[in-house]
Motif scaffolding. Structure first.
Motif, short mmCIF file in Angstrom:
data_model
loop_
_atom_site.label_atom_id
_atom_site.label_comp_id
_atom_site.label_asym_id
_atom_site.label_seq_id
_atom_site.Cartn_x
_atom_site.Cartn_y
_atom_site.Cartn_z
N HIS A 98 -2.66 -7.20 0.24
CA HIS A 98 -1.97 -6.18 -0.58
C HIS A 98 -0.46 -6.44 -0.65
CE1 HIS A 98 -5.57 -3.74 -0.93
NE2 HIS A 98 -5.77 -3.90 0.37
N TRP A 142 -5.44 -4.05 5.69
CA TRP A 142 -4.20 -4.08 4.91
C TRP A 142 -3.86 -5.48 4.41
CZ3 TRP A 142 -5.25 -0.35 8.37
CH2 TRP A 142 -5.03 0.97 7.97
N GLN A 143 -4.74 -6.45 4.68
CA GLN A 143 -4.48 -7.81 4.19
C GLN A 143 -4.73 -7.89 2.69
OE1 GLN A 143 -6.74 -10.67 6.52
NE2 GLN A 143 -5.74 -10.06 8.43
N PRO A 159 0.82 -1.22 0.00
CA PRO A 159 0.00 0.00 0.00
C PRO A 159 0.86 1.27 0.00
CG PRO A 159 -0.75 -1.56 1.65
CD PRO A 159 0.53 -2.10 1.11
N ASP A 160 0.33 2.33 -0.65
CA ASP A 160 1.05 3.61 -0.72
C ASP A 160 1.38 4.13 0.67
OD1 ASP A 160 1.07 3.72 -3.38
OD2 ASP A 160 -0.62 5.13 -3.60
#
Ligand SMILES: CC(C)(COP(=O)(O)OP(=O)(O)OC[C@H]1O[C@@H](n2cnc3c(N)ncnc32)[C@H](O)[C@@H]1OP(=O)(O)O)[C@@H](O)C(=O)NCCC(=O)NCCS
Length: 187
Positions: free
Chosen positions: A96, A93-94, A2-3
């Motif tokens: 990614h 956040w899983q 993620p960014d």
């Protein structure tokens, strides 16, 4: 990844961040992380009593907040150098690539410590963790209804040591910059 996400080793003074991250895991992720249901108090005790002396934790941070972690804990009393690894990524956040990146860094660290066998215990139904372990050529064997993934880490090379040093240097510099920018926002 993620960014804005950053992976770096955690420091001794950051145990509270690790504890809060584990407490934020949803019920299913918490059960999978610990191989069964555990209470908030259990998590607090776990972090208080077993962290930081010989354990290396890589953290995944977003805006200074710990959202994922990979723990590498050497196993005592074994003739071969063995360690246990455990991963946790908060639900949002899983999926990614965070777990893959954390495991990659953990394997590099294990390799540079001469650890030859890395055990990753997970529940039989934990397909995501099994898929993740397979990506790193782990061999899975069943024991007591659970799954134990064992990764044979290669021996350190000058290049693998340098790779870890560069990652640590980058993580340290970014953490200092982040702390400074937070300080400026406050003042
Ligand atoms: C297991 C865990 C660490 C994985 O982290 P993640 O950030 O979601 O992992 P990634 O995004 O890198 O994905 C890992 C792989 O799982 C695959 N995957 C995703 N969902 C899946 C599912 N439902 N079934 C099977 N594989 C799945 C992904 O496709 C990916 O494989 P690929 O790169 O070959 O496509 C995370 O889901 C988690 O914290 N779960 C709860 C705690 C836990 O189970 N810990 C492990 C016990 S130690």
């Amino acid at each position: 990844m993620p960014d804005g996400g950053l992976i770096r080793k955690m420091w001794m003074g950051e145990a509270h961040k690790y504890r809060d991250h584990l407490l934020r895991l949803d019920t299913e992720s918490r059960t999978r992380r610990f191989g069964g249901g555990v209470s908030d108090d259990c998590i607090r005790d776990y972090v208080d009593t077993s962290m930081w002396f010989d354990t290396i934790v890589h953290g995944f941070f977003v805006d200074g907040m710990l959202r994922g972690a990979a723990e590498l804990r050497p196993l005592c009393g074994t003739v071969t150098k063995e360690a246990e690894a455990a991963l946790s990524v908060e639900t949002e956040w899983q999926g990614h690539g965070v777990g893959s990146a954390l495991l990659e860094r953990t394997l590099l660290t294990a390799r540079n410590r001469g650890i030859t066998h890395l055990h990753m215990a997970c529940l039989a139904e934990n397909r995501r963790m099994q898929q993740l372990a397979r990506k790193f050529a782990a061999e899975l064997s069943f024991s007591f209804g659970g799954v134990v993934g064992e990764v044979e880490a290669a021996h350190p090379t000058p290049l693998s040591v340098v790779r870890e040093m560069v990652s640590d240097g980058h993580g340290f510099a970014t953490a200092v910059l982040e702390a400074q920018s937070r300080l400026f926002k406050v003042t």
